[in-house]
Design an enzyme around this catalytic site. Sequence first.
Site, PDB file in Angstrom:
ATOM      1  N   SER A 121       0.819  -1.215   0.000  1.00 36.72           N
ATOM      2  CA  SER A 121       0.000   0.000   0.000  1.00 36.72           C
ATOM      3  C   SER A 121       0.853   1.265   0.000  1.00 36.72           C
ATOM      4  O   SER A 121       0.410   2.318  -0.466  1.00 36.72           O
ATOM      5  CB  SER A 121      -0.969   0.014   1.192  1.00 36.72           C
ATOM      6  OG  SER A 121      -0.273  -0.072   2.414  1.00 36.72           O
ATOM      7  N   ALA A 122       2.099   1.160   0.480  1.00 33.55           N
ATOM      8  CA  ALA A 122       2.996   2.323   0.428  1.00 33.55           C
ATOM      9  C   ALA A 122       3.301   2.691  -1.018  1.00 33.55           C
ATOM     10  O   ALA A 122       3.322   3.874  -1.387  1.00 33.55           O
ATOM     11  CB  ALA A 122       4.286   2.039   1.191  1.00 33.55           C
ATOM     12  N   ASP A 165      -4.270   0.900   7.366  1.00 36.67           N
ATOM     13  CA  ASP A 165      -2.929   1.144   6.829  1.00 36.67           C
ATOM     14  C   ASP A 165      -2.925   2.306   5.849  1.00 36.67           C
ATOM     15  O   ASP A 165      -2.038   3.160   5.856  1.00 36.67           O
ATOM     16  CB  ASP A 165      -2.408  -0.103   6.107  1.00 36.67           C
ATOM     17  CG  ASP A 165      -2.430  -1.335   6.988  1.00 36.67           C
ATOM     18  OD1 ASP A 165      -2.707  -1.196   8.197  1.00 36.67           O
ATOM     19  OD2 ASP A 165      -2.173  -2.431   6.469  1.00 36.67           O
TER      20      ASP A 165
END
Length: 351
Positions: A121-122, A165
């Site tokens: 997800s980063a 997140d």
Amino acid sequence: MVVEHKSYARVGFLGNPSDVYFGRAMSFSLANFWASVQLRPSDQLLIQPHPTHDLVSFQSIHHLVHRLDTEGYYGGVRLLMAICKVFYKHCQEKNIELNKGNFTLSYDTNIPRQTGLSGSSAIVCAALNCLLDFYNVRHLIKVEIRPNLILNAEKELGIVAGLQDRVVQVYGGLVYMDFSRENMDKLGHGIYMPMDVNLLPPLFLIYAENPSDSGKVHSTVRQRWLDGDEFIISSMNEVAGLAEKGKTVLLEKNYKELVNIMNRNFDLRRQMFGDKALGALNIKMVEVARSIGAAAKFTGSGGAVVAFCPEGPTQVSLLESACKEAGFTLQKISVVPSFLSEEESKSLITY
């Protein structure tokens, strides 16, 4: 115009995994590791493979198999493609006009794989930020909506996860999140409250060189929750309550009570998921920290642990020795401050 953005790994500090079950959570951005994405205008739209993470050329079949065993089948190209699709479709649905022009997307990352630090997800978050700036539409897509876009891109690829997140990677810093069913149904997202990162005590990250896959942990619990299992529902509600307690504890700087909350969060997870799902190596990381009196819990679904030494430097030295003996890597955690603009902060929905 070259656009480049970094997005940081995250630590699910309290309340996880209740974010997937209409619960509450608290997370922070981890400055120790990050992913970066660069967007450069080009004649054709090109998603550029990473020279290490998207290998298609190998020295031998042994090299190929070893690479797949240690790194998995997938790199970041699919993530970049997925967020381009989700971003484009969202803009179409909201009648947001995109200027014409092509680009080349490339990425890099130093987030250790399969450590539950949200490496995938980063990459997606950094790419979304590049698209927002390239098309000059950041002001047209609300901050609260951006985590949904990141999660939708991952859902395109079959990645099972929650919003927690993605929220903290969009906001940066320390964030308290309420994912109550009422909020999710009414708003389409949770209510997110940025907090002062200086409220956090010194924390430490423990991880292994060959961690377990963090993507398999939710499976049976999810079905039991859907089936109305009273133990799972009550336990998940208690986990969510720990995030709320944690918010109060941090605001009061009652770090003695923080030890109990962190440990309870892990104990509840262990009771719900069972040792087999959590994995012996992941459990050992927690037990090594607890063996010297530190509080410890998973940063995500497994692969890394966040630890707190309430007794200070002497206890930290003991933790260093214990981790070294067990073969685990220990790092002092550095937290990224919030990177929301003043205008974005003012636009947030608050309690």
